[in-house]
Write an enzyme that holds these catalytic residues in place. Sequence first.
Site, PDB file in Angstrom:
ATOM      1  N   CYS A   2       0.837  -1.202   0.000  1.00  0.00           N
ATOM      2  CA  CYS A   2       0.000   0.000   0.000  1.00  0.00           C
ATOM      3  C   CYS A   2       0.875   1.257   0.000  1.00  0.00           C
ATOM      4  CB  CYS A   2      -0.979  -0.031   1.164  1.00  0.00           C
ATOM      5  SG  CYS A   2      -2.389   1.082   0.944  1.00  0.00           S
ATOM      6  N   HIS A  24      -3.552  -5.477   1.195  1.00  0.00           N
ATOM      7  CA  HIS A  24      -3.330  -5.797   2.603  1.00  0.00           C
ATOM      8  C   HIS A  24      -3.769  -7.243   2.837  1.00  0.00           C
ATOM      9  CE1 HIS A  24      -2.384  -1.761   4.001  1.00  0.00           C
ATOM     10  NE2 HIS A  24      -3.410  -1.304   3.287  1.00  0.00           N
TER      11      HIS A  24
END
Length: 510
Positions: A333, A445
């Site tokens: 991310c 994630h």
Amino acid sequence: MAKAIMLQGTSSHVGKSILTTALCRIFKQDGLKVTPFKAQNMALNSYVTKTGGEMGRAQVAQAEAAGLDPAVEMNPVLLKPTGNSCSQVIVMGKPVGNMSAKEYHSGYSLTALGVVTECLEKLHKDFDSIVIEGAGSPAEVNLKANDIVNMRIAKLAGAPVLLIADIDRGGALASVVGTLELLDPDERDLVKGIIINKFRGDINLLKPALEFLETKTGKPVVGVVPHLDRLGIDDEDSVSLEDKQQTAKTGDLDIAVLRLPKISNFTDFDALANESDVTVRYVRQGEALGKPDLIIIPGSKNTTEDLLYLRNNGYEREIIKLVKNGTPIIGICGGYQMLGREVQDPEHTESDLDKVMGLGLIDSITIFEPEKVTHQVEATAINHSFLGINYSGTHLKGYEIHMGRTQFLSPVDVAFTINTRSGAKVTMSDGVVSLDGLVMGTYMHGIFDNDSYRRTVLDALRVRKGLAPLGVIRDTQALKDAAYNRLADVVRKNMDMDLVYRIMNESNGR
């Protein structure tokens, strides 16, 4: 109508989240349809539900313990600190803007109370019992007027309160007596019991103190819960990283995670840390990166400022040198965005900076946009070439939470192909693997919660180090479930659950 119980604390980090999780599992084991609830959470460790809503990670663990899919009604208000006493405010899973602490507490919080009340009404109808978690301390007199997470919620829910103190910190008795003294009489009446948490030692030596506490306050001590290490349960926020550092084991593989000032979703690495052959080190400011087998740059709530942190503290030079000498690196991310050539924030979505140069390890730029991307995803890997593993796998699960969109400046090898997003079928590329197989970035994630993929990467690291692959695939979800049961067993043994049920049954209701 559900029967509720609320856990409040004499301060932050006394164990409210873990004990809420324990009660959710105990009530589930006892045949109740139970749900967790926390009206307002402040955390950078968040999660995305099946419907694309963002919520605090602690309530996700509590939902899992209760045998439920996480839903934003369990945590209707989430505050994600961005720096400078400012937070992104998320209501019912969607961001409504960035607010200073003053703006939020002096005005907006009571506006959000209507949403909180609606969620409580729904949970009361849908469940047998509600385990409610407070935040901080109910005795913070400067915040009480606009409180939407402690005593005001107890009154709305008709919930008796159990007050938790952390005896490992010292001063537990004083914190209990002081907290009760600062409460208004009607609030003090809501407190029906006391829990002493994180106890180490001989319970017999503590008994005189417990008797004193019950006489002084007129409240029963419901339980003395021992200090529990390495629970294997997701933590709420980065304050628990200090505990992780202290309890880290030594394994064959050394994985260094940069402890960014605005680190988010560090639970991405819990599955790695739980492997028997892995040490996960969170490298804090001033600590040496060393010569790890793998570097990970985690997610960040403020990518541009955390990039500057790496640059100003010498980590950028160290990372680039290590990668040039053959050390692999993964960015997740915000960490993925940092791997590129530049991060741009033209609308100042995250900070006051227009742009910051990246690490330049992949040929990309990231541009921040006001609309946040939040999805649960399922992906496929075809001949995934990180570390030369040529991994192919389907049904890889994870979730996206990001404001930036990454663009490539030259052709790249894609890391994953997303097949579903929030349940809808799509075909989208995610992430990148460098041509030499040493650099990988992804927006997913939870990628290491995929058991086969995690072990494949770890075994490739072992081979690079001259070690034999283990080939042992651990079932992360089964291990989590066992951890919830272990937690419930310990709490049952050390809390008077008959008294807890009596307190709930004797409550006058709403």
